[in-house]
Write an enzyme that holds these catalytic residues in place. Structure first.
Site, PDB file in Angstrom:
ATOM      1  N   ASP A   1      49.122-108.944   6.441  1.00  0.00           N
ATOM      2  CA  ASP A   1      49.407-107.668   7.120  1.00  0.00           C
ATOM      3  C   ASP A   1      50.010-106.648   6.148  1.00  0.00           C
ATOM      4  O   ASP A   1      49.666-105.455   6.177  1.00  0.00           O
ATOM      5  CB  ASP A   1      50.375-107.897   8.285  1.00  0.00           C
TER       6      ASP A   1
ATOM      7  N   GLU B   1      40.039-106.531   8.348  1.00  0.00           N
ATOM      8  CA  GLU B   1      40.340-105.978   7.027  1.00  0.00           C
ATOM      9  C   GLU B   1      39.342-104.894   6.623  1.00  0.00           C
ATOM     10  O   GLU B   1      39.235-104.524   5.464  1.00  0.00           O
ATOM     11  CB  GLU B   1      40.327-107.100   5.973  1.00  0.00           C
TER      12      GLU B   1
END
Length: 441
Positions: A330, A356
């Site tokens: 993250d 992503e």
């Protein structure tokens, strides 16, 4: 009947001005039997002083007197009070005095020697008028008090000018009274904050208020500020109001009430931000990206502008999560987002497409320009220091819209180019060309 109605006089105060002692004493006795409050003066100067001190309800005065005549006194009294009834007693038929009396606004004339029956009739009619006005003033004061203690901001207008603002409104605009507002501003337009969707945008008060008056069933919202030194549409201290309109009975005027919905609007705006924002990175989410994409495609069709898109994702991101944990993963996404935000224009639309994967929509940009920017982003990410993971790279796909594209085909072209970059070894920029590319997953 006259005696019964003469009881009206008892409720009022009278100022009687007469220079002849015998006449003054005789009429004063007559008046004292009918009113509890009688002020007496022997000339206009004394009468003026008594008026300023006691503020009587009715004035009875002779014309010709020493020191100051009755008309000169009446003239100065009118400067303080334009409505107080003034009754003239005179034994003269002087045309000049009568013409001057008309100019001053004298209410009644009583000839000397005074006929008391005629005099009491005049006095009763005058008393009725005064009492009716007092009752009306009392009702108006009661209504004004109700309006002033109302926490809502209230305004009364004839559609052109503003005749009343209650205390809540005056407090908001930092004025002590309506006269100060009229002298300094005259219109609330000075306090309005205009935005692109404001119904009052580029309209004067007389125009936009008619929109409100003519559509009382509709909701009309406006934004106001009381900080004229720092008027800014994005100022968090701006206040939002919903306007309601009601006709003022018996008058060609309308009462506008302004309900403060600032907190509701702030909550609505926060909700809109949250619904359009990616919770992790703070950039736009996929929904907002497509909203902006459709707007830009419409603009391309209308104005024949360029439009390109960059799609990229993080190379071997699953390995990052498996090796360092999802919390570090993250952090990597947040750091990449920060790098890209610093590098692109404010007009570009940067969004997290999913996982992503990211997109950058670039209005007014050709395929060549977008390719150069994508390459710069690739280098900056490759050279960035990621403290938890070391070197991170991304793969990029670039596409430019053409006449046949819709939102799905346009994004699919960038997606195809992105997978070509990944198939060719990652950490590179590939561009979709007119020949097309077969996606190899």
């Amino acid at each position: 009947m006259i005696e019964a109605e003469s009881g009206l006089i008892d409720k009022l105060s009278i100022l009687y001005v007469e220079d002849e002692d015998s006449i003054r004493e005789r009429l004063s006795r007559f008046l004292q039997r009918r009113t509890q409050t009688l002020y007496q003066a022997s000339n206009g100067r004394e009468g003026l002083e008594m008026f300023l001190e006691h503020k009587p309800d009715i004035i009875i005065t002779d014309i010709r007197m020493p020191v100051m005549d009755g008309l000169s006194m009446a003239e100065q009294i009118r400067e303080h009070n334009t409505d107080i009834p003034i009754i003239i007693t005179t034994g003269h038929n002087d045309e000049e005095f009568f013409l001057r009396s008309i100019d001053i606004g004298i209410d009644k004339y009583i000839k000397k020697p005074i006929n008391f029956k005629e005099f009491i009739q005049v006095l009763i009619r005058t008393a009725k008028t005064v009492i009716q006005q007092k009752e009306l003033d009392s009702k108006n004061q009661f209504i004004k008090t109700i309006l002033d203690i109302n926490p809502q901001m209230l305004l009364i207008t004839d559609g052109e000018k503003i005749s009343y603002l209650n205390k809540s409104f005056l407090k908001f605009i930092k004025c002590e009274h309506i006269d100060q507002f009229q002298d300094k501003f005259g219109s609330i337009d000075y306090f309005l904050i205009e935005k692109d969707d404001s119904f009052y945008r580029n309209k004067p008060f007389s125009e936009w208020v008619k929109t409100v008056i003519n559509s009382p069933e509709k909701d009309h919202m406006l934004i106001m500020t009381n900080d004229l030194q720092h008027k800014d549409p994005n100022n968090s201290d701006n206040s939002s109001f919903m306007i309601r309109v009601n006709k003022v009975p018996g008058h060609a005027e309308w009462l506008l009430s302004f309900s403060d919905i600032t907190k509701l609007e702030q909550e609505k705006e926060l909700y809109m931000v949250m619904s359009n924002q990616d919770y992790l990175t703070g950039i736009f989410n996929r929904k907002k990206f497509y909203d902006e994409l459709n707007k830009e495609i419409d603009r391309v069709r209308r104005y024949s502008q360029k439009l390109s898109v960059i799609m990229f994702d993080v190379d071997h991101f699953k390995m990052v999560n498996d090796t360092y944990g999802h919390q570090v993963g993250d952090t990597v996404l947040q750091e990449i987002s920060a790098i890209v935000q610093r590098a692109i224009r404010k007009t570009d639309v940067f969004a997290r497409y999913g996982g992503e994967e990211f997109t950058v929509l670039m209005p007014g940009t050709s395929r060549q320009g977008a390719t150069e920017i994508a390459e710069r982003l690739r280098v900056e990410i490759e050279n960035a220091a990621f403290p938890h993971t070391g070197r991170i790279t991304c793969s990029f796909g670039v596409a430019e819209i053409d006449d046949h594209d819709n939102s799905d085909t346009f994004i699919n072209k960038a997606d195809v180019a992105l997978y070509k970059a990944k198939d060719k070894g990652r950490n590179m920029v590939e561009v979709f060309d007119s020949g097309g590319i077969i996606c190899k997953k």
